[in-house]
Motif scaffolding. Structure first.
Motif, short mmCIF file in Angstrom:
data_model
loop_
_atom_site.label_atom_id
_atom_site.label_comp_id
_atom_site.label_asym_id
_atom_site.label_seq_id
_atom_site.Cartn_x
_atom_site.Cartn_y
_atom_site.Cartn_z
N TYR A 32 36.57 50.75 43.67
CA TYR A 32 36.81 50.45 42.26
C TYR A 32 37.70 49.24 42.07
O TYR A 32 38.74 49.11 42.74
CB TYR A 32 37.46 51.64 41.57
N VAL A 33 37.30 48.39 41.15
CA VAL A 33 38.21 47.42 40.58
C VAL A 33 39.17 48.19 39.68
O VAL A 33 38.76 49.11 38.98
CB VAL A 33 37.44 46.37 39.76
N ILE A 34 40.43 47.80 39.69
CA ILE A 34 41.41 48.43 38.80
C ILE A 34 41.95 47.37 37.84
O ILE A 34 42.43 46.32 38.25
CB ILE A 34 42.57 49.06 39.57
N GLY A 35 41.86 47.69 36.58
CA GLY A 35 42.43 46.84 35.56
C GLY A 35 43.65 47.50 34.95
O GLY A 35 43.72 48.73 34.83
N TRP A 36 44.61 46.69 34.58
CA TRP A 36 45.75 47.15 33.78
C TRP A 36 45.60 46.55 32.39
O TRP A 36 45.32 45.35 32.24
CB TRP A 36 47.07 46.72 34.39
N SER A 54 39.35 45.76 47.35
CA SER A 54 40.08 45.56 48.60
C SER A 54 41.50 45.09 48.38
O SER A 54 42.33 45.12 49.30
CB SER A 54 39.36 44.53 49.46
N GLY A 55 41.79 44.65 47.18
CA GLY A 55 43.10 44.07 46.90
C GLY A 55 43.18 42.59 47.20
O GLY A 55 44.21 41.96 46.97
N GLY A 56 42.10 42.01 47.68
CA GLY A 56 42.12 40.61 48.08
C GLY A 56 42.03 39.63 46.94
O GLY A 56 42.33 38.44 47.13
N SER A 57 41.62 40.08 45.78
CA SER A 57 41.49 39.18 44.62
C SER A 57 42.18 39.80 43.42
O SER A 57 42.07 41.01 43.19
CB SER A 57 40.02 38.95 44.28
N THR A 58 42.88 38.95 42.68
CA THR A 58 43.55 39.41 41.48
C THR A 58 43.36 38.38 40.37
O THR A 58 43.02 37.21 40.64
CB THR A 58 45.07 39.61 41.70
N ASN A 59 43.60 38.81 39.17
CA ASN A 59 43.55 37.92 38.02
C ASN A 59 44.54 38.46 36.99
O ASN A 59 44.76 39.67 36.91
CB ASN A 59 42.13 37.89 37.44
N TYR A 60 45.16 37.54 36.26
CA TYR A 60 46.20 37.94 35.33
C TYR A 60 46.02 37.24 33.98
O TYR A 60 45.56 36.09 33.92
CB TYR A 60 47.59 37.60 35.88
N ALA A 61 46.43 37.93 32.95
CA ALA A 61 46.47 37.28 31.64
C ALA A 61 47.52 36.18 31.67
O ALA A 61 48.54 36.28 32.38
CB ALA A 61 46.83 38.31 30.57
N ASN A 101 32.82 49.01 41.25
CA ASN A 101 32.16 47.81 41.74
C ASN A 101 32.94 47.31 42.95
O ASN A 101 33.98 46.66 42.81
CB ASN A 101 32.11 46.73 40.65
N SER A 102 32.43 47.59 44.12
CA SER A 102 33.15 47.22 45.34
C SER A 102 33.02 45.73 45.67
O SER A 102 33.74 45.24 46.54
CB SER A 102 32.65 48.05 46.51
N LEU A 103 32.11 45.04 44.97
CA LEU A 103 31.90 43.63 45.29
C LEU A 103 32.57 42.67 44.30
O LEU A 103 32.70 41.48 44.59
CB LEU A 103 30.40 43.32 45.30
N ALA A 104 33.00 43.17 43.19
CA ALA A 104 33.59 42.32 42.15
C ALA A 104 34.89 41.70 42.64
O ALA A 104 35.69 42.36 43.32
CB ALA A 104 33.83 43.12 40.88
N LYS A 105 35.10 40.44 42.28
CA LYS A 105 36.26 39.69 42.76
C LYS A 105 37.26 39.35 41.66
O LYS A 105 38.12 38.48 41.86
CB LYS A 105 35.79 38.40 43.44
N CYS A 106 37.14 40.01 40.51
CA CYS A 106 38.09 39.77 39.41
C CYS A 106 38.12 38.30 38.99
O CYS A 106 39.20 37.73 38.77
CB CYS A 106 39.49 40.25 39.77
N ALA A 107 36.96 37.71 38.87
CA ALA A 107 36.91 36.36 38.30
C ALA A 107 37.39 36.38 36.85
O ALA A 107 37.82 35.35 36.31
CB ALA A 107 35.49 35.82 38.38
#
Length: 128
Positions: A32-36, A54-61, A101-107
């Motif tokens: 799962y992707v996790i959003g806050w 995986s924790g390898g990609s993040t995105n922030y407001a 979504n195990s493939l999503a990279k938080c673009a």
């Protein structure tokens, strides 16, 4: 029962720090992707951060970039949001949400409607 539970909220002075936790029960978070997200009184729910499975990609407001950091420990089935240099405008109820979504990279942080599961929220109040 599939559940997300947030914890770690509270009252903190401006400039202070808090770490929120989001623990899952009934399912494992590693796909799962996790959003806050956060919602202040009278305002719409807004995306704060996204972390890939995986924790390898993040995105922030933009409003929290450089101050907030999302991380995860899949072995503990828990995701974290470290919040530093807190401001009064960070005051809100904070929610975590899981998107399968195990493939999503938080673009991007993804929209509220895209998430499958939500926690009940934890209050963060920044005030002197």
């Amino acid at each position: 029962q599939l559940q997300l539970v947030e914890s770690g909220g509270g009252l903190v002075q401006p400039g202070g720090s808090l770490r929120l936790s989001c623990a899952a029960s009934g399912f494992t978070l590693d796909s799962y992707v996790i959003g806050w997200f956060r919602q202040a009184p009278g305002k719409e729910r807004e995306g704060v951060s996204c972390i890939s499975s995986s924790g390898g990609s993040t995105n922030y407001a933009y409003s929290v970039k450089g101050r907030f950091t999302s991380s995860r420990d899949n072995a503990k089935n828990t995701v974290y949001l470290q919040m530093n240099s807190l401001k009064a405008e960070d005051t809100a109820v904070y929610y975590c949400a899981a998107l399968l979504n195990s493939l999503a990279k938080c673009a991007r942080i993804y929209d509220v409607s895209e998430y499958n599961y939500w926690g009940q929220g934890t209050q963060v109040t920044v005030s002197s």
